[in-house]
Motif scaffolding. Structure first.
Motif, PDB file in Angstrom:
ATOM      1  N   SER A 185      23.027 -12.278  20.358  1.00  0.00           N
ATOM      2  CA  SER A 185      24.334 -11.153  20.001  1.00  0.00           C
ATOM      3  C   SER A 185      25.176 -11.184  20.253  1.00  0.00           C
ATOM      4  O   SER A 185      25.650 -12.189  21.172  1.00  0.00           O
ATOM      5  CB  SER A 185      23.643 -10.239  20.956  1.00  0.00           C
ATOM      6  OG  SER A 185      23.523  -8.551  21.568  1.00  0.00           O
ATOM      7  N   THR A 186      26.026 -10.087  19.408  1.00  0.00           N
ATOM      8  CA  THR A 186      28.085 -10.894  19.656  1.00  0.00           C
ATOM      9  C   THR A 186      28.186  -9.915  21.511  1.00  0.00           C
ATOM     10  O   THR A 186      29.237 -10.358  21.280  1.00  0.00           O
ATOM     11  CB  THR A 186      28.616 -10.858  19.177  1.00  0.00           C
ATOM     12  OG1 THR A 186      28.029  -9.423  18.693  1.00  0.00           O
ATOM     13  CG2 THR A 186      28.285 -11.972  17.653  1.00  0.00           C
ATOM     14  N   THR A 187      27.592  -9.316  21.459  1.00  0.00           N
ATOM     15  CA  THR A 187      28.082  -8.231  22.550  1.00  0.00           C
ATOM     16  C   THR A 187      26.599  -7.783  23.981  1.00  0.00           C
ATOM     17  O   THR A 187      26.152  -8.782  23.745  1.00  0.00           O
ATOM     18  CB  THR A 187      28.189  -6.714  21.986  1.00  0.00           C
ATOM     19  OG1 THR A 187      26.048  -6.450  21.958  1.00  0.00           O
ATOM     20  CG2 THR A 187      28.335  -6.326  20.942  1.00  0.00           C
ATOM     21  N   ASP A 188      27.393  -7.604  24.973  1.00  0.00           N
ATOM     22  CA  ASP A 188      26.411  -7.190  25.787  1.00  0.00           C
ATOM     23  C   ASP A 188      25.274  -6.374  25.787  1.00  0.00           C
ATOM     24  O   ASP A 188      25.650  -5.418  25.320  1.00  0.00           O
ATOM     25  CB  ASP A 188      27.508  -6.551  27.018  1.00  0.00           C
ATOM     26  CG  ASP A 188      27.792  -8.111  27.999  1.00  0.00           C
ATOM     27  OD1 ASP A 188      28.653  -9.164  27.315  1.00  0.00           O
ATOM     28  OD2 ASP A 188      29.276  -7.344  28.397  1.00  0.00           O
ATOM     29  N   ALA A 189      23.930  -6.643  25.490  1.00  0.00           N
ATOM     30  CA  ALA A 189      22.980  -6.196  25.365  1.00  0.00           C
ATOM     31  C   ALA A 189      22.360  -5.961  26.543  1.00  0.00           C
ATOM     32  O   ALA A 189      22.204  -6.386  27.265  1.00  0.00           O
ATOM     33  CB  ALA A 189      21.875  -6.770  24.099  1.00  0.00           C
ATOM     34  N   SER A 192      15.608  -3.602  28.696  1.00  0.00           N
ATOM     35  CA  SER A 192      14.923  -3.921  29.253  1.00  0.00           C
ATOM     36  C   SER A 192      13.076  -3.650  29.241  1.00  0.00           C
ATOM     37  O   SER A 192      12.916  -3.020  27.897  1.00  0.00           O
ATOM     38  CB  SER A 192      14.449  -2.160  29.939  1.00  0.00           C
ATOM     39  OG  SER A 192      14.923  -1.497  28.642  1.00  0.00           O
ATOM     40  N   LEU A 193      12.281  -3.703  30.266  1.00  0.00           N
ATOM     41  CA  LEU A 193      10.888  -3.988  29.323  1.00  0.00           C
ATOM     42  C   LEU A 193       9.901  -2.924  30.331  1.00  0.00           C
ATOM     43  O   LEU A 193       9.953  -2.746  31.858  1.00  0.00           O
ATOM     44  CB  LEU A 193      10.102  -5.112  29.856  1.00  0.00           C
ATOM     45  CG  LEU A 193      10.776  -6.495  29.049  1.00  0.00           C
ATOM     46  CD1 LEU A 193      10.612  -7.901  29.445  1.00  0.00           C
ATOM     47  CD2 LEU A 193       9.624  -6.327  27.502  1.00  0.00           C
ATOM     48  N   THR A 194       9.113  -2.140  30.002  1.00  0.00           N
ATOM     49  CA  THR A 194       8.112  -1.536  30.774  1.00  0.00           C
ATOM     50  C   THR A 194       6.619  -2.416  30.161  1.00  0.00           C
ATOM     51  O   THR A 194       6.200  -2.545  29.088  1.00  0.00           O
ATOM     52  CB  THR A 194       8.393   0.013  29.723  1.00  0.00           C
ATOM     53  OG1 THR A 194       9.669   0.372  29.918  1.00  0.00           O
ATOM     54  CG2 THR A 194       7.440   1.084  30.689  1.00  0.00           C
ATOM     55  N   SER A 207      19.226  -1.563  23.600  1.00  0.00           N
ATOM     56  CA  SER A 207      20.661  -1.383  23.804  1.00  0.00           C
ATOM     57  C   SER A 207      22.201  -1.489  23.373  1.00  0.00           C
ATOM     58  O   SER A 207      22.063  -2.466  24.508  1.00  0.00           O
ATOM     59  CB  SER A 207      20.818  -0.014  24.716  1.00  0.00           C
ATOM     60  OG  SER A 207      19.441   0.595  24.803  1.00  0.00           O
ATOM     61  N   ASN A 208      23.172  -1.314  22.761  1.00  0.00           N
ATOM     62  CA  ASN A 208      24.308  -2.005  22.078  1.00  0.00           C
ATOM     63  C   ASN A 208      25.075  -1.146  21.356  1.00  0.00           C
ATOM     64  O   ASN A 208      24.591  -0.192  20.944  1.00  0.00           O
ATOM     65  CB  ASN A 208      24.036  -2.920  20.684  1.00  0.00           C
ATOM     66  CG  ASN A 208      23.406  -4.244  21.760  1.00  0.00           C
ATOM     67  OD1 ASN A 208      24.284  -4.451  21.690  1.00  0.00           O
ATOM     68  ND2 ASN A 208      22.388  -4.452  20.681  1.00  0.00           N
ATOM     69  N   ASN A 210      25.829   3.139  21.711  1.00  0.00           N
ATOM     70  CA  ASN A 210      24.824   3.991  21.690  1.00  0.00           C
ATOM     71  C   ASN A 210      23.628   4.058  20.866  1.00  0.00           C
ATOM     72  O   ASN A 210      22.882   5.287  20.731  1.00  0.00           O
ATOM     73  CB  ASN A 210      25.337   5.398  21.092  1.00  0.00           C
ATOM     74  CG  ASN A 210      26.778   5.403  21.425  1.00  0.00           C
ATOM     75  OD1 ASN A 210      27.112   5.811  22.839  1.00  0.00           O
ATOM     76  ND2 ASN A 210      27.400   6.269  21.106  1.00  0.00           N
ATOM     77  N   ILE A 211      23.381   2.965  21.006  1.00  0.00           N
ATOM     78  CA  ILE A 211      22.356   2.738  19.284  1.00  0.00           C
ATOM     79  C   ILE A 211      21.304   2.369  20.373  1.00  0.00           C
ATOM     80  O   ILE A 211      21.742   0.615  20.754  1.00  0.00           O
ATOM     81  CB  ILE A 211      22.589   1.738  18.635  1.00  0.00           C
ATOM     82  CG1 ILE A 211      23.770   2.288  17.618  1.00  0.00           C
ATOM     83  CG2 ILE A 211      21.013   1.342  17.596  1.00  0.00           C
ATOM     84  CD1 ILE A 211      23.897   1.751  16.545  1.00  0.00           C
ATOM     85  N   THR A 212      19.870   2.421  20.591  1.00  0.00           N
ATOM     86  CA  THR A 212      18.335   2.101  20.940  1.00  0.00           C
ATOM     87  C   THR A 212      17.660   1.444  20.143  1.00  0.00           C
ATOM     88  O   THR A 212      17.369   2.213  19.334  1.00  0.00           O
ATOM     89  CB  THR A 212      18.451   3.194  22.216  1.00  0.00           C
ATOM     90  OG1 THR A 212      19.109   3.549  22.840  1.00  0.00           O
ATOM     91  CG2 THR A 212      17.162   2.106  23.053  1.00  0.00           C
ATOM     92  N   THR A 213      16.616   0.362  20.443  1.00  0.00           N
ATOM     93  CA  THR A 213      16.590  -0.042  19.274  1.00  0.00           C
ATOM     94  C   THR A 213      14.572  -0.131  20.137  1.00  0.00           C
ATOM     95  O   THR A 213      14.693  -1.162  21.332  1.00  0.00           O
ATOM     96  CB  THR A 213      16.789  -1.415  18.923  1.00  0.00           C
ATOM     97  OG1 THR A 213      17.955  -0.805  18.083  1.00  0.00           O
ATOM     98  CG2 THR A 213      15.649  -1.491  17.591  1.00  0.00           C
ATOM     99  N   ASN A 214      13.902   0.043  19.897  1.00  0.00           N
ATOM    100  CA  ASN A 214      12.180  -0.131  20.143  1.00  0.00           C
ATOM    101  C   ASN A 214      11.466  -1.184  19.456  1.00  0.00           C
ATOM    102  O   ASN A 214      10.784  -0.969  18.486  1.00  0.00           O
ATOM    103  CB  ASN A 214      11.299   1.339  20.595  1.00  0.00           C
ATOM    104  CG  ASN A 214      12.480   1.980  21.882  1.00  0.00           C
ATOM    105  OD1 ASN A 214      12.678   1.900  22.901  1.00  0.00           O
ATOM    106  ND2 ASN A 214      13.525   2.999  20.737  1.00  0.00           N
TER     107      ASN A 214
END
Length: 524
Positions: A185-189, A192-194, A207-208, A210-214
């Motif tokens: 990734s080029t950004t600070d991601a 988290s893990l559950t 999360s990058n 405002n976008i969160t991917t599960n």
């Protein structure tokens, strides 16, 4: 003729003598088998039982009332009564116990000996990568830690998720820890893990901005982000999410409804459509069932709370009433007699009804354990055990309390109430006089203690107090401090084999990165 008569009399006397001898021998054998022994010193007949002592490691010296009785494993007959015994082996800490011998009963004892000098070795050192975060599953079998480093030929950061297995098989020669996920990734991601209860599946959130991917992450195989399938649960972002106890479903709860989400089929099911005027109590179990509490018709009675326990499949189908007699008095004063009762009689099984005054309080939570053949019920004022087979109830505590952990053998549990931590035993082997159904306080483990947990054989516990980790018998005897300054540690855990304690901690470096270290403390 005279000689013939003398021989007959002699034969008769010998026959009577041997018959009497056989009879006396049979009587003596009977009494011996039932624990009677002759004490040659006091010249009296005494009742006895058998003490059987085993130890880990074995070949330790057994002392009874200070007298050396040989090496373990050892069985010895003793007169009925109480004895101070100890088990000692050179290089290990002495183990002590006061035991009771009962007539015609065997008293089994197993002593766990821990090294006098616990040796520490470094098991793993992470260098030249930035440590970001770590997670451990509820059963403390798998630890995950996330790292990253900047690729030298680009602006990308490489993120790597490692899994460290706490309990490995002797023949498992694979890398430990091992990388289970890699992505760039080029950004600070924000990651988290559950973790699921089985410790192998997890909900991965990246999360990058405002976008969160599960994603569903299966750590049994190494993968990269491009190989993972995104979970379509963005519309459930405002729900509270947990795992089902069978690790197959995600549970989503809001003030309006409760949903289950099959992670394999990617399908969601409506379990409860909520009424804002009602409170909802629900749970899942390891066998893949969903349970909810519904109010019974007796709730119209101003003196009694009445409930039904309903069982469903995790998709909401196959509904059936599991327990229809959950009655609890609203008057808390009924519990006063049990708070003052110090005998085991208060733990006797009872049948519940609207007239029962032993079950008291508004129901708050439940936990179904099919392996233990029972249900833990927690009310505002007390807690109870319901035996599924006998359909009888047991009082666990007459005080407000909470379930901490079931023992691995599923015969007992640890709970905490206002008096401290306790072990409640709800099942026992037939004929085992060393175990009683009921609750016992764990000595020395007061309300200031934390992280109270079982050790694998269900006879020992570990806990944290005064910034140290302790190991003790389940009744609080033989308490030993194993680790100190644990506030400097990220995680620490004892292996199922009871041979090692692993510690996980970070260390600052001159480059500004944090090294992750995993140390091993050998207990035996």
């Amino acid at each position: 003729m005279k000689n013939t008569d003398d021989k007959k009399r002699l034969y008769t006397l010998l026959s009577l003598f041997f018959s009497l001898l056989i009879y006396v021998g049979a009587v003596a054998l009977y009494f011996y088998a039932h624990g009677w022994r002759i004490d040659p010193i006091d010249q009296m007949i005494v009742k006895t039982g058998v003490l059987t002592v085993d130890s880990d490691p074995f070949l330790a010296n057994l002392y009874i009332e200070g007298e050396d009785e040989g090496r373990t494993p050892k069985s010895i007959s003793l007169p009925v009564g109480k004895y101070d015994i100890s088990v000692y082996r050179s290089g290990y800490r002495e183990w002590k116990k006061n035991i009771e011998i009962k007539e015609e009963k065997s008293t089994p004892v197993r002593a766990w000996l821990i090294k006098e000098d616990i040796t520490k070795t470094n098991n793993y050192l992470l260098q030249d990568k930035e440590y970001l975060n770590s997670w451990i599953d509820e059963n403390k079998n798998h630890l995950y830690f996330l790292t990253r480093y900047q690729l030298s030929t680009s602006e990308f950061y490489r993120y790597e998720l490692y899994r460290f297995d706490i309990n490995t098989a002797f023949w498992d020669l694979s890398s430990n820890p091992k990388i289970v996920l890699t992505f760039d990734s080029t950004t600070d991601a924000n990651i988290s893990l559950t973790l699921a209860p089985n410790g192998l599946l997890s909900l991965l959130r990246i999360s990058n901005g405002n976008i969160t991917t599960n994603y569903l992450l299966d750590s049994t195989q190494s993968t990269n982000l491009n190989s993972l399938e995104e979970l379509d649960i963005r519309t459930l972002a405002n729900y509270t999410m947990t795992w089902s106890r069978d690790s197959r479903y995600l549970m989503f709860e809001s003030k309006n409804d409760l949903l289950s989400y099959d992670v394999e089929r990617k399908t969601r099911y409506l379990l409860i459509k909520k009424d804002e005027n009602k409170e909802y109590i629900w749970s899942t179990d390891e066998q893949g069932f969903f349970y909810e509490i519904q109010e019974g018709t007796e709730n119209l009675n101003t003196d009694v709370y009445s409930y039904l326990l309903i069982q469903h499949q995790m998709d909401g189908s196959n509904t059936k009433v599991l327990v229809d007699n959950l009655y609890f008095q609203k008057d808390g004063s009924y519990l006063n007699q049990y708070k003052d009762d110090t005998t085991l009689l208060k733990y006797a099984p009872f049948t519940n009804s609207p007239q029962s005054t032993k079950s008291v309080g508004k129901l708050l939570s439940m936990r179904i354990n099919q392996n233990a053949k029972g249900i833990y019920l927690q009310t505002e004022t007390s807690s109870y055990w319901y035996n599924i087979d006998t359909k009888k109830y047991h009082l666990i505590s007459a005080y407000s309390s909470e379930l901490i952990k079931f023992a691995p053998d599923n015969y007992k549990l640890i709970f905490k109430d206002t008096q401290g931590y306790n072990v409640f035993t709800f099942l026992k082997e037939d004929g085992d006089h060393t175990v009683e159904i009921g609750a016992k306080v764990i000595k020395g483990v007061d309300t200031s203690s934390t992280q109270v947990n079982w050790i694998s054989d269900s006879s020992y516990i570990w806990y944290v107090k005064d910034n140290s980790m302790y190991i003790a018998d389940k009744d609080g005897d033989n308490t030993l401090a194993i680790l100190t300054d644990i506030d400097t540690l990220k995680h620490f855990v004892i292996t199922i084999s009871k041979e090692k304690v692993f510690t996980f901690y970070t260390q600052d470096t001159l480059t500004g990165l944090q090294n992750l270290l995993i140390d091993t403390y050998l207990l035996k």
